[in-house]
Design a protein around this motif. Structure first.
Motif, PDB file in Angstrom:
ATOM      1  N   GLU A 171      36.019  28.358 -32.551  1.00  0.00           N
ATOM      2  CA  GLU A 171      34.683  28.473 -31.982  1.00  0.00           C
ATOM      3  C   GLU A 171      33.686  27.791 -32.902  1.00  0.00           C
ATOM      4  N   GLY A 172      32.474  27.604 -32.378  1.00  0.00           N
ATOM      5  CA  GLY A 172      31.424  26.924 -33.151  1.00  0.00           C
ATOM      6  C   GLY A 172      31.839  25.522 -33.523  1.00  0.00           C
ATOM      7  N   GLN A 173      31.419  25.100 -34.704  1.00  0.00           N
ATOM      8  CA  GLN A 173      31.713  23.733 -35.149  1.00  0.00           C
ATOM      9  C   GLN A 173      33.193  23.496 -35.412  1.00  0.00           C
ATOM     10  N   ARG A 174      33.956  24.569 -35.537  1.00  0.00           N
ATOM     11  CA  ARG A 174      35.409  24.429 -35.775  1.00  0.00           C
ATOM     12  C   ARG A 174      36.210  24.413 -34.471  1.00  0.00           C
ATOM     13  N   GLN A 175      35.507  24.507 -33.372  1.00  0.00           N
ATOM     14  CA  GLN A 175      36.176  24.508 -32.065  1.00  0.00           C
ATOM     15  C   GLN A 175      36.864  23.162 -31.825  1.00  0.00           C
ATOM     16  N   VAL A 176      38.036  23.214 -31.201  1.00  0.00           N
ATOM     17  CA  VAL A 176      38.779  22.006 -30.826  1.00  0.00           C
ATOM     18  C   VAL A 176      39.147  22.138 -29.350  1.00  0.00           C
ATOM     19  N   ILE A 177      38.834  21.097 -28.580  1.00  0.00           N
ATOM     20  CA  ILE A 177      39.126  21.075 -27.147  1.00  0.00           C
ATOM     21  C   ILE A 177      40.191  20.017 -26.894  1.00  0.00           C
ATOM     22  N   ARG A 178      41.203  20.418 -26.142  1.00  0.00           N
ATOM     23  CA  ARG A 178      42.282  19.497 -25.778  1.00  0.00           C
ATOM     24  C   ARG A 178      42.427  19.469 -24.264  1.00  0.00           C
ATOM     25  N   PHE A 179      42.733  18.289 -23.753  1.00  0.00           N
ATOM     26  CA  PHE A 179      42.972  18.126 -22.319  1.00  0.00           C
ATOM     27  C   PHE A 179      44.353  17.533 -22.098  1.00  0.00           C
ATOM     28  N   GLU A 180      44.904  17.819 -20.920  1.00  0.00           N
ATOM     29  CA  GLU A 180      46.097  17.131 -20.440  1.00  0.00           C
ATOM     30  C   GLU A 180      45.711  16.487 -19.126  1.00  0.00           C
ATOM     31  N   THR A 181      46.127  15.239 -18.929  1.00  0.00           N
ATOM     32  CA  THR A 181      45.767  14.513 -17.711  1.00  0.00           C
ATOM     33  C   THR A 181      46.833  14.670 -16.638  1.00  0.00           C
ATOM     34  N   ASN A 182      46.519  14.188 -15.464  1.00  0.00           N
ATOM     35  CA  ASN A 182      47.450  14.220 -14.341  1.00  0.00           C
ATOM     36  C   ASN A 182      48.698  13.376 -14.577  1.00  0.00           C
ATOM     37  N   VAL A 183      48.675  12.491 -15.576  1.00  0.00           N
ATOM     38  CA  VAL A 183      49.866  11.706 -15.911  1.00  0.00           C
ATOM     39  C   VAL A 183      50.474  12.160 -17.244  1.00  0.00           C
ATOM     40  N   GLU A 184      50.062  13.380 -17.663  1.00  0.00           N
ATOM     41  CA  GLU A 184      50.604  14.065 -18.831  1.00  0.00           C
ATOM     42  C   GLU A 184      50.227  13.449 -20.170  1.00  0.00           C
ATOM     43  N   ASP A 185      49.132  12.675 -20.214  1.00  0.00           N
ATOM     44  CA  ASP A 185      48.588  12.273 -21.502  1.00  0.00           C
ATOM     45  C   ASP A 185      47.909  13.491 -22.105  1.00  0.00           C
ATOM     46  N   GLU A 186      48.066  13.694 -23.404  1.00  0.00           N
ATOM     47  CA  GLU A 186      47.383  14.775 -24.098  1.00  0.00           C
ATOM     48  C   GLU A 186      46.306  14.175 -24.978  1.00  0.00           C
ATOM     49  N   VAL A 187      45.102  14.747 -24.878  1.00  0.00           N
ATOM     50  CA  VAL A 187      43.949  14.188 -25.572  1.00  0.00           C
ATOM     51  C   VAL A 187      43.195  15.302 -26.282  1.00  0.00           C
ATOM     52  N   THR A 188      42.945  15.115 -27.577  1.00  0.00           N
ATOM     53  CA  THR A 188      42.079  16.012 -28.330  1.00  0.00           C
ATOM     54  C   THR A 188      40.708  15.373 -28.376  1.00  0.00           C
ATOM     55  N   VAL A 189      39.681  16.105 -27.966  1.00  0.00           N
ATOM     56  CA  VAL A 189      38.312  15.574 -27.989  1.00  0.00           C
ATOM     57  C   VAL A 189      37.895  15.447 -29.445  1.00  0.00           C
ATOM     58  N   ASP A 190      37.609  14.205 -29.853  1.00  0.00           N
ATOM     59  CA  ASP A 190      37.187  13.911 -31.219  1.00  0.00           C
ATOM     60  C   ASP A 190      36.413  12.598 -31.210  1.00  0.00           C
TER      61      ASP A 190
END
Length: 193
Positions: A104-123
């Motif tokens: 949470e806060g500034q240490r929060q990390v958000i990750r997504f997976e796409t419809n073609v199974e790419d994994e992405v960390t928001v950075d």
């Protein structure tokens, strides 16, 4: 398609050579001849169509997505070492379909997976951006997947993304990997002075 190359009508040509090893092939290094446009389209919901029929085989969609390139001319191409063909993209070529939030806060990390199974960390290398949604006054979030190729964050995930938001310096937005991604002025949504 106008092309003197008979093989240009076959969008599979060259893909078997292109997809080897791990991760997407180095399409940014390839400069094959342009062979024309093919009747392929990626709809706003991430569905791929060939000749107005949905491509139902996920491995085939993943293969095509691995050789997709967005060039400086604003167009999208499937690129192999031997040819380059144009396709249509209604919005973004990918759709973010799963999300994980850690910390949470500034240490929060958000990750997504796409419809073609790419994994992405928001950075910093894979930022979020928020664009106005035409006709609604709302926002559409996008995350950069790779080399100019973005994923539209699905509506359901956008609500989850907003739930992870905070107010920072007069803006409502989200933190991920030490970066703050502003969505909207806090005062415009009743969260600030």
């Amino acid at each position: 398609m106008n092309s003197g190359n008979q093989d240009a009508a076959n969008p599979l040509k060259g893909l078997s050579e292109a997809k080897s090893g791990k991760g997407p092939p180095p399409v940014h290094l390839w400069n094959p001849p342009f062979c024309g446009d093919i009747d392929m389209r990626i709809a706003q919901d991430g569905t791929w169509f060939y000749m107005n029929s949905p491509i139902g085989r996920k491995p085939l969609v993943q293969l095509f997505s691995s050789v997709l390139r967005h060039d400086a001319d604003g167009n999208y191409y499937l690129v192999t070492p031997v040819e380059k063909v144009g396709i249509r993209v209604d919005d973004a070529p990918f759709t973010a379909v799963r999300m994980a939030v850690e910390g949470e806060g500034q240490r929060q990390v958000i990750r997504f997976e796409t419809n073609v199974e790419d994994e992405v960390t928001v950075d910093a290398a894979h930022p979020l951006r928020f664009a106005p949604e035409e006709g609604t006054g709302g926002l559409k979030p996008y995350v950069l997947v790779r080399a100019g190729l973005e994923a539209l964050v699905s509506r359901a995930l956008f609500y989850d993304l907003a739930a992870a938001g905070v107010v920072q310096d007069g803006w409502f937005g989200v933190w991920s990997s030490g970066q703050f991604y502003p969505m909207q002025k806090a005062s415009e949504i009743g969260l600030g002075p």
